[in-house]
Design an enzyme around this catalytic site. Structure first.
Site, PDB file in Angstrom:
ATOM      1  N   CYS A 261      -6.128   1.959   5.793  1.00 61.88           N
ATOM      2  CA  CYS A 261      -6.771   0.722   6.238  1.00 61.88           C
ATOM      3  C   CYS A 261      -6.222   0.360   7.622  1.00 61.88           C
ATOM      4  CB  CYS A 261      -6.495  -0.397   5.227  1.00 61.88           C
ATOM      5  SG  CYS A 261      -4.769  -0.948   5.216  1.00 61.88           S
TER       6      CYS A 261
ATOM      7  N   HIS B 229       0.842  -1.200   0.000  1.00 57.91           N
ATOM      8  CA  HIS B 229       0.000   0.000   0.000  1.00 57.91           C
ATOM      9  C   HIS B 229       0.875   1.247   0.000  1.00 57.91           C
ATOM     10  CE1 HIS B 229      -3.879  -1.923   1.837  1.00 57.91           C
ATOM     11  NE2 HIS B 229      -3.374  -2.636   0.837  1.00 57.91           N
TER      12      HIS B 229
ATOM     13  N   CYS C 203      -2.354  -0.238   7.520  1.00 60.16           N
ATOM     14  CA  CYS C 203      -1.580   0.996   7.393  1.00 60.16           C
ATOM     15  C   CYS C 203      -1.704   1.863   8.642  1.00 60.16           C
ATOM     16  CB  CYS C 203      -2.023   1.769   6.153  1.00 60.16           C
ATOM     17  SG  CYS C 203      -1.607   0.913   4.610  1.00 60.16           S
TER      18      CYS C 203
ATOM     19  N   GLU D 238       0.850   3.939   1.810  1.00 62.33           N
ATOM     20  CA  GLU D 238       1.328   4.384   3.121  1.00 62.33           C
ATOM     21  C   GLU D 238       2.483   3.522   3.620  1.00 62.33           C
ATOM     22  OE1 GLU D 238      -3.201   5.063   3.056  1.00 62.33           O
ATOM     23  OE2 GLU D 238      -1.795   3.536   2.368  1.00 62.33           O
TER      24      GLU D 238
END
Length: 164
Positions: A98, A68, A101, A70
């Site tokens: 999410c 992801h 993260c 992040e």
């Protein structure tokens, strides 16, 4: 992509100009993700006006669900600084983090997290959970949302519309 963030405004970190510049840069990385056929999410890590790390979704390219924006921005910041914690830093991301993260942001001791749009299906910072602000945890971050929301929403909607 130019990986510098120049904030010339004399206001204190966290003022609107800093946040708008940070989200604008995250949006540029989200557009790179879209162009690479990844879900268009971008993230950057900034501390004291200095860009520490950048990331964009690379789940397909890396063949892993943890790639992801992040997570990759944090990893980039850890490598550049040599630190495993980033106190005082702000993470700008185009979509609410999410749970994975948000947990990583908390472990990294990120001071602030600023995002554009909520994620009602996976959001772990406001929509489905409050990982970043839960007082039971040993670190609580400041959150802010809604900056450049329309641009981020449009980018996501168009990406998924084109996939259907």
């Amino acid at each position: 992509m130019d990986e510098t963030l120049s904030i010339e405004d004399p206001r204190a970190p966290g003022d609107d100009v800093d946040d708008l510049a940070g989200i604008a840069l995250a949006l540029a990385y989200a557009e790179e993700a879209r162009d690479a056929d990844e879900v268009p999410i971008g993230a950057v890590v900034v501390r004291d006006g200095a860009l520490l790390g950048v990331g964009r979704n690379r789940c397909r390219a890396h063949g892993e669900a943890t790639a992801h924006a992040e997570m990759l921005a944090l990893s980039d910041a850890f490598q550049r600084t040599g630190d495993m914690r980033l106190p005082g830093a702000t993470v700008y991301t185009t979509v609410e983090p999410c749970f994975m993260c948000a947990g990583a942001l908390s472990h990294a001791r990120i001071a602030r997290v600023v995002w554009s749009v909520r994620d009602p299906k996976f959001g772990g910072a406001a929509s489905l959970g409050t990982v970043l602000t839960d007082p039971r945890l040993n670190h609580v971050a400041e959150i802010r949302e809604g900056l450049h929301a329309e641009e981020s929403r449009r980018l996501l909607q168009q990406f998924f519309r084109d996939k259907r």
